[in-house]
Scaffold this active site. Structure first.
Site, PDB file in Angstrom:
ATOM      1  N   ARG A 118       0.807  -1.236   0.000  1.00 52.59           N
ATOM      2  CA  ARG A 118       0.000   0.000   0.000  1.00 52.59           C
ATOM      3  C   ARG A 118       0.834   1.277   0.000  1.00 52.59           C
ATOM      4  NH1 ARG A 118      -2.478  -3.440   3.503  1.00 52.59           N
ATOM      5  NH2 ARG A 118      -4.381  -4.371   2.647  1.00 52.59           N
ATOM      6  N   LYS A 171       2.746  11.249 -11.655  1.00 46.62           N
ATOM      7  CA  LYS A 171       1.910  10.310 -12.421  1.00 46.62           C
ATOM      8  C   LYS A 171       2.715   9.036 -12.619  1.00 46.62           C
ATOM      9  CE  LYS A 171      -1.082  13.258 -15.246  1.00 46.62           C
ATOM     10  NZ  LYS A 171      -1.451  13.568 -16.644  1.00 46.62           N
ATOM     11  N   GLU A 197       9.606  18.236 -25.380  1.00 50.52           N
ATOM     12  CA  GLU A 197       8.860  18.555 -24.147  1.00 50.52           C
ATOM     13  C   GLU A 197       9.402  19.830 -23.498  1.00 50.52           C
ATOM     14  OE1 GLU A 197       6.155  16.996 -23.670  1.00 50.52           O
ATOM     15  OE2 GLU A 197       6.337  14.832 -23.933  1.00 50.52           O
ATOM     16  N   LYS A 233       7.090  22.611 -14.575  1.00 50.48           N
ATOM     17  CA  LYS A 233       6.296  21.423 -14.254  1.00 50.48           C
ATOM     18  C   LYS A 233       5.869  21.480 -12.781  1.00 50.48           C
ATOM     19  CE  LYS A 233       4.795  17.045 -14.985  1.00 50.48           C
ATOM     20  NZ  LYS A 233       5.001  15.809 -15.732  1.00 50.48           N
ATOM     21  N   GLU A 256      -4.826  17.140 -12.132  1.00 50.89           N
ATOM     22  CA  GLU A 256      -5.263  17.473 -13.488  1.00 50.89           C
ATOM     23  C   GLU A 256      -6.757  17.718 -13.601  1.00 50.89           C
ATOM     24  OE1 GLU A 256      -3.067  15.585 -16.666  1.00 50.89           O
ATOM     25  OE2 GLU A 256      -4.751  15.832 -18.020  1.00 50.89           O
ATOM     26  N   ARG A 286      -3.254  21.646 -15.352  1.00 46.76           N
ATOM     27  CA  ARG A 286      -2.280  20.622 -15.725  1.00 46.76           C
ATOM     28  C   ARG A 286      -2.542  20.092 -17.132  1.00 46.76           C
ATOM     29  NH1 ARG A 286       0.292  15.890 -11.788  1.00 46.76           N
ATOM     30  NH2 ARG A 286       1.650  15.016 -13.367  1.00 46.76           N
ATOM     31  N   ASN A 340      -0.575  18.958 -21.974  1.00 49.59           N
ATOM     32  CA  ASN A 340      -0.883  18.030 -23.067  1.00 49.59           C
ATOM     33  C   ASN A 340      -0.957  18.716 -24.426  1.00 49.59           C
ATOM     34  OD1 ASN A 340      -1.018  15.830 -21.346  1.00 49.59           O
ATOM     35  ND2 ASN A 340      -3.140  16.262 -20.824  1.00 49.59           N
ATOM     36  N   HIS A 391      -0.549  16.808 -27.640  1.00 49.42           N
ATOM     37  CA  HIS A 391      -0.552  15.387 -27.283  1.00 49.42           C
ATOM     38  C   HIS A 391      -1.753  14.619 -27.827  1.00 49.42           C
ATOM     39  CE1 HIS A 391       2.834  16.402 -24.789  1.00 49.42           C
ATOM     40  NE2 HIS A 391       2.904  15.192 -24.264  1.00 49.42           N
ATOM     41  N   HIS A 413      -0.674  11.493 -29.708  1.00 56.95           N
ATOM     42  CA  HIS A 413      -1.021  10.111 -29.346  1.00 56.95           C
ATOM     43  C   HIS A 413      -1.623   9.380 -30.537  1.00 56.95           C
ATOM     44  CE1 HIS A 413      -1.147  11.244 -24.809  1.00 56.95           C
ATOM     45  NE2 HIS A 413       0.028  10.781 -25.163  1.00 56.95           N
ATOM     46  N   HIS A 457       7.710   9.428 -28.739  1.00 59.37           N
ATOM     47  CA  HIS A 457       6.693  10.292 -28.169  1.00 59.37           C
ATOM     48  C   HIS A 457       6.962  11.781 -28.484  1.00 59.37           C
ATOM     49  CE1 HIS A 457       3.738  11.804 -25.357  1.00 59.37           C
ATOM     50  NE2 HIS A 457       4.677  12.522 -24.768  1.00 59.37           N
TER      51      HIS A 457
HETATM   52  N1  LIG Z   1       4.542  10.042 -15.646  1.00 60.33           N
HETATM   53  C1  LIG Z   1       4.481  11.086 -16.440  1.00 60.33           C
HETATM   54  O1  LIG Z   1       4.080  12.189 -16.041  1.00 60.33           O
HETATM   55  C2  LIG Z   1       4.948  10.935 -17.848  1.00 60.33           C
HETATM   56  C3  LIG Z   1       5.142  12.076 -18.644  1.00 60.33           C
HETATM   57  C4  LIG Z   1       5.650  11.892 -19.930  1.00 60.33           C
HETATM   58  C5  LIG Z   1       5.948  10.613 -20.389  1.00 60.33           C
HETATM   59  N2  LIG Z   1       5.722   9.534 -19.598  1.00 60.33           N
HETATM   60  C6  LIG Z   1       6.027   8.169 -20.054  1.00 60.33           C
HETATM   61  O2  LIG Z   1       7.426   8.086 -20.249  1.00 60.33           O
HETATM   62  C7  LIG Z   1       7.705   7.095 -21.233  1.00 60.33           C
HETATM   63  C8  LIG Z   1       8.716   7.657 -22.199  1.00 60.33           C
HETATM   64  O3  LIG Z   1       9.895   7.952 -21.476  1.00 60.33           O
HETATM   65  P1  LIG Z   1      11.309   8.064 -22.204  1.00 60.33           P
HETATM   66  O4  LIG Z   1      11.190   8.958 -23.373  1.00 60.33           O
HETATM   67  O5  LIG Z   1      12.295   8.354 -21.156  1.00 60.33           O
HETATM   68  O6  LIG Z   1      11.496   6.606 -22.835  1.00 60.33           O
HETATM   69  P2  LIG Z   1      12.218   5.274 -22.298  1.00 60.33           P
HETATM   70  O7  LIG Z   1      12.094   5.123 -20.856  1.00 60.33           O
HETATM   71  O8  LIG Z   1      11.708   4.182 -23.155  1.00 60.33           O
HETATM   72  O9  LIG Z   1      13.747   5.556 -22.674  1.00 60.33           O
HETATM   73  C9  LIG Z   1      14.124   5.685 -24.014  1.00 60.33           C
HETATM   74  C10 LIG Z   1      15.283   4.732 -24.360  1.00 60.33           C
HETATM   75  O10 LIG Z   1      16.501   5.250 -23.835  1.00 60.33           O
HETATM   76  C11 LIG Z   1      17.138   4.267 -23.031  1.00 60.33           C
HETATM   77  N3  LIG Z   1      17.899   5.003 -22.033  1.00 60.33           N
HETATM   78  C12 LIG Z   1      17.425   5.603 -20.923  1.00 60.33           C
HETATM   79  N4  LIG Z   1      18.391   6.308 -20.335  1.00 60.33           N
HETATM   80  C13 LIG Z   1      19.507   6.131 -21.061  1.00 60.33           C
HETATM   81  C14 LIG Z   1      20.842   6.615 -20.948  1.00 60.33           C
HETATM   82  N5  LIG Z   1      21.186   7.480 -19.997  1.00 60.33           N
HETATM   83  N6  LIG Z   1      21.750   6.223 -21.867  1.00 60.33           N
HETATM   84  C15 LIG Z   1      21.369   5.400 -22.876  1.00 60.33           C
HETATM   85  N7  LIG Z   1      20.109   4.929 -23.057  1.00 60.33           N
HETATM   86  C16 LIG Z   1      19.207   5.297 -22.144  1.00 60.33           C
HETATM   87  C17 LIG Z   1      16.002   3.434 -22.522  1.00 60.33           C
HETATM   88  O11 LIG Z   1      16.454   2.179 -22.066  1.00 60.33           O
HETATM   89  C18 LIG Z   1      15.122   3.347 -23.757  1.00 60.33           C
HETATM   90  O12 LIG Z   1      15.622   2.405 -24.660  1.00 60.33           O
HETATM   91  C19 LIG Z   1       6.376   6.746 -21.862  1.00 60.33           C
HETATM   92  O13 LIG Z   1       5.965   5.486 -21.381  1.00 60.33           O
HETATM   93  C20 LIG Z   1       5.431   7.827 -21.383  1.00 60.33           C
HETATM   94  O14 LIG Z   1       4.097   7.388 -21.261  1.00 60.33           O
HETATM   95  C21 LIG Z   1       5.234   9.678 -18.342  1.00 60.33           C
HETATM   96 ZN   LIG Z   2       4.556  14.202 -23.440  1.00 56.91          ZN
END
Ligand SMILES: NC(=O)c1ccc[n+]([C@@H]2O[C@H](COP(=O)([O-])OP(=O)(O)OC[C@H]3O[C@@H](n4cnc5c(N)ncnc54)[C@H](O)[C@@H]3O)[C@@H](O)[C@H]2O)c1
Ligand SMILES: [Zn+2]
Length: 366
Positions: A124, A146, A188, A230, A240, A244, A248, A251, A255, A268
């Site tokens: 929990r 999130k 972003e 942020k 949100e 917030r 998006n 987005h 998406h 993305h």
């Molecule tokens: N929680 C939130 O508020 C929020 C906001 C935006 C996006 N997201 C989520 O985040 C995800 C996308 O995140 P992302 O763009 O970081 O993608 P990711 O986590 O897939 O990372 C991208 C790639 O880079 C690699 N990588 C990471 N760090 C590295 C480093 N230092 N050196 C070499 N390779 C590295 C990863 O292994 C992966 O292959 C999506 O699932 C999206 O839905 C969440």
């Molecule tokens: Zn985004």
């Protein structure tokens, strides 16, 4: 090193948390010792980031007497699901992790979202620390609480709001990030300028080259300013219900592009850039920003190496993927639009005709 603080009023037990930003801060676990309730932590990472940073991080923690349980997940958005989440629970249970054993996410947004949701639900809720290693995670996903996973019927459909105790954004980890991932993260960063900071947009126009060259002080400045934005938005609207949603921008279109082209084919941030150009064009046709401003936005994305033309899926497919196919008959739809460079707002009065025109005239065959 810079520190941005996120102050939350809605979670009294946890008044706020620091985001430490700087080079080589992963080698300074003393920054997080205060948040470790016991001499043991679980570190969630993946098969790409683990080999690069895990051993050193564990060794640095052990200098302070901290024992760590490594949990190494497969890499990829396609693994952001229940099966992978269960791998985390399996490891936490097998190692008898307790209520005060912190979970540390070491990786990009996928690792952060998975580990955060595991931390929110294991026993929990256990303490959670984010160590984001992509630019996108450092400026966006690691801040704001999130967490969650994808469902076969939709992205990020299962999850929880769960704030970390601290965020450590080590800009040195960006040295190993592939160029394409760096550019996707810049999309972003540009978003914050577009929705609420015209001076930051100007700054990005003159400094985006330095960011692409991974100039460390420029990266720190861009990440700090992004995290401040942020944090302010999340402080004002943690769950949100209003402001917030402006985060998006681009987005809804983005998406649809990601989904139609297959996840991973368009990153993305790439889809957000092309999606924002569609939102900008709708804004222009609604009498908000002018052609010159649309051009400035396009030029900045081009400079950042991001795509500016969305694929032509046909308006019907876009509307279906955006969940608007039923609303189109009603005639008016809600979108986040740009009133100026630096000011966005939700508009509920977008005529279907303008949307259809933009989706037809401003897209190109993939
Ligand atoms: N929680 C939130 O508020 C929020 C906001 C935006 C996006 N997201 C989520 O985040 C995800 C996308 O995140 P992302 O763009 O970081 O993608 P990711 O986590 O897939 O990372 C991208 C790639 O880079 C690699 N990588 C990471 N760090 C590295 C480093 N230092 N050196 C070499 N390779 C590295 C990863 O292994 C992966 O292959 C999506 O699932 C999206 O839905 C969440
Ligand atoms: Zn985004």
């Amino acid at each position: 090193m810079q520190t941005v603080t996120v102050n939350l009023v809605s979670t009294p037990a946890q008044r706020g948390y620091p985001i430490h930003i700087g080079a080589n801060i992963l080698a300074q676990p003393e920054l997080i010792l205060d948040y470790l309730g016991q001499k043991r932590v679980a570190i969630v990472t993946n098969t790409t980031v683990g080999p690069l940073y895990l051993d050193k991080f564990r060794a640095d923690l052990s200098v302070h007497g901290i024992v760590s349980v490594p949990i190494v997940l497969p890499d990829g958005e396609e693994y952001k699901n229940w099966e992978t989440l269960n791998l985390i629970f399996d490891a936490l249970l097998t190692h008898r992790c307790e209520r005060n054993t912190p979970v540390i996410a070491l990786g990009g947004g996928v690792v952060g979202d998975l580990a955060g949701f595991a931390a929110a639900t294991y026993l929990r809720g256990v303490p959670f620390i984010q160590v984001p290693t992509t630019l996108l995670a450092q400026v966006d996903s690691s801040v704001g609480g999130k967490t969650g996973i994808n469902h076969p019927l939709g992205k990020n459909m299962i999850g929880a709001f769960y704030q970390p105790q601290a965020v450590m954004a080590d800009t040195s980890t960006l040295d190993t990030l592939p160029d394409r991932e760096l550019r996707a993260g810049i999309a972003e960063v540009i978003k914050y300028g577009l929705i609420r900071d015209p001076a930051f947009f100007d700054w990005l126009e003159s400094h985006v080259d330095a960011l692409l060259e991974r100039d460390n002080s420029m990266l720190i400045e861009a990440i700090e300013r992004s995290c401040q934005h942020k944090a302010e938005v999340v402080e004002a609207d943690e769950r949100e219900s209003g402001m917030r949603a402006l985060l998006n921008l681009g987005h809804t279109f983005g998406h649809a592009i990601e989904n139609a082209m297959g996840y991973g084919n368009w990153l993305h941030g790439e889809a957000v850039a092309a999606g924002t150009m569609l939102a900008a064009e709708v804004s222009r046709r609604m009498g908000m920003i002018d052609e010159g401003e649309v051009e400035r936005i396009r030029n900045l994305y081009v400079k950042a190496g991001l795509p500016v033309i969305a694929p032509n899926l046909g308006p019907e497919k876009y509307l279906r993927l955006m969940g608007l196919d039923k609303k189109v008959q009603g005639g008016k739809m809600r979108f986040i639009l740009l009133e100026n460079i630096g000011r966005a707002a939700v508009h509920a009065d977008v005529p279907a005709a303008i949307l259809t025109e933009v989706l037809t005239e401003c897209t190109a065959d993939a």
